[in-house]
Scaffold this motif. Sequence first.
Motif, short mmCIF file in Angstrom:
data_model
loop_
_atom_site.label_atom_id
_atom_site.label_comp_id
_atom_site.label_asym_id
_atom_site.label_seq_id
_atom_site.Cartn_x
_atom_site.Cartn_y
_atom_site.Cartn_z
N ASP A 164 -5.55 -13.32 -19.01
CA ASP A 164 -4.40 -12.45 -18.72
C ASP A 164 -4.20 -12.32 -17.22
O ASP A 164 -3.06 -12.32 -16.73
CB ASP A 164 -4.61 -11.06 -19.33
N GLU A 165 -5.29 -12.23 -16.47
CA GLU A 165 -5.18 -12.14 -15.01
C GLU A 165 -4.66 -13.44 -14.43
O GLU A 165 -3.89 -13.43 -13.46
CB GLU A 165 -6.54 -11.79 -14.42
N MET A 166 -5.05 -14.56 -15.01
CA MET A 166 -4.52 -15.85 -14.57
C MET A 166 -3.02 -15.92 -14.80
O MET A 166 -2.25 -16.36 -13.94
CB MET A 166 -5.21 -16.99 -15.30
N ASP A 167 -2.58 -15.47 -15.98
CA ASP A 167 -1.15 -15.50 -16.31
C ASP A 167 -0.35 -14.58 -15.40
O ASP A 167 0.84 -14.82 -15.17
CB ASP A 167 -0.94 -15.09 -17.77
N ALA A 168 -1.00 -13.52 -14.88
CA ALA A 168 -0.30 -12.54 -14.05
C ALA A 168 -0.28 -12.93 -12.58
O ALA A 168 0.35 -12.24 -11.77
CB ALA A 168 -0.96 -11.17 -14.21
N ARG A 169 -0.91 -14.01 -12.22
CA ARG A 169 -0.93 -14.41 -10.81
C ARG A 169 0.47 -14.70 -10.29
O ARG A 169 1.30 -15.30 -10.98
CB ARG A 169 -1.80 -15.66 -10.62
N GLU A 170 0.69 -14.31 -9.05
CA GLU A 170 1.94 -14.65 -8.39
C GLU A 170 1.90 -16.12 -7.97
O GLU A 170 0.85 -16.64 -7.58
CB GLU A 170 2.16 -13.77 -7.16
N VAL A 171 3.04 -16.78 -8.06
CA VAL A 171 3.11 -18.20 -7.67
C VAL A 171 4.25 -18.38 -6.67
O VAL A 171 5.19 -17.57 -6.62
CB VAL A 171 3.31 -19.13 -8.88
N SER A 172 4.16 -19.44 -5.89
CA SER A 172 5.20 -19.77 -4.93
C SER A 172 5.64 -21.22 -5.13
O SER A 172 4.87 -22.05 -5.63
CB SER A 172 4.70 -19.59 -3.49
N PHE A 173 6.87 -21.50 -4.75
CA PHE A 173 7.43 -22.85 -4.80
C PHE A 173 7.54 -23.32 -3.36
O PHE A 173 8.41 -22.89 -2.61
CB PHE A 173 8.81 -22.80 -5.47
N VAL A 174 6.61 -24.18 -2.95
CA VAL A 174 6.48 -24.52 -1.54
C VAL A 174 6.30 -26.03 -1.38
O VAL A 174 6.16 -26.77 -2.35
CB VAL A 174 5.28 -23.79 -0.91
N ALA A 175 6.27 -26.47 -0.13
CA ALA A 175 6.00 -27.88 0.17
C ALA A 175 4.56 -28.22 -0.18
O ALA A 175 3.65 -27.40 -0.02
CB ALA A 175 6.26 -28.16 1.64
N LEU A 176 4.35 -29.45 -0.66
CA LEU A 176 2.99 -29.91 -0.92
C LEU A 176 2.10 -29.75 0.31
O LEU A 176 0.92 -29.41 0.20
CB LEU A 176 3.02 -31.37 -1.36
N GLY A 177 2.69 -29.99 1.48
CA GLY A 177 1.92 -29.88 2.71
C GLY A 177 1.36 -28.50 2.94
O GLY A 177 0.28 -28.35 3.53
#
Length: 219
Positions: A172-185
């Motif tokens: 559940d904590e993994m599913d709640a993690r914030e994510v970003s859409f960024v450059a691979l670099g």
Amino acid sequence: MSYTLLHGPTLHAEAPYTFFLPHPWLVGAVRVGDLVKLGFEYDPPGEKYGGERMWVEVDRVEGDDYAGHIVNEPDEPILTFGEVVSFKRDNILDVLLVDAARLPEFHTDAGRVPQVQQSREYWERCFVDDCVLYDGVPVEYLYRETPEKLENDEYPDSGWRIRGRQGEATDDEMDAREVSFVALGAVLNKDDSWLHLIDAPIGSRFMRNFESGSYEMAD
């Protein structure tokens, strides 16, 4: 109020996959009248910015020592248009030669001009857990799916989806993690242990074995 000049090699070392310095030959070709970009870091920070990057017209070149005057209008009152600045070669972040004829032909001049291998750039986008970007959590699981079609981004989606180490986190904590859409670099700057996998085809999945330090195919 005062300022310090940013040190190019340090910036590149901190972000080698997204911060690039001008070719050494180009820096070496700088003469009086050319423009160089410098980074000014303010102490204390200004009202709007902690620093600015501005063009400076070169007035003096003596070995690795330079002097010039600012040709941008600073946004902060700490510096002024036309102000004289002394700087070193390593402070130069970008170069604009007034005489473009002095640009080298790198292929035909290979015997005369010191060559630097052109680095691949990693601007394609990916989704990544914020804890990898901001909290020092290492990459553990990554997979590549069909890229999303982007309308307003200069760079395409790579299809890579990157998760940080789970450790003791619950599902559940993994599913709640914030994510970003960024450059691979941006991800590689934090953890480039998976760089050798970056051209793996769509459908690839890898799990990191922290005991061996290698990535293994995952279901």
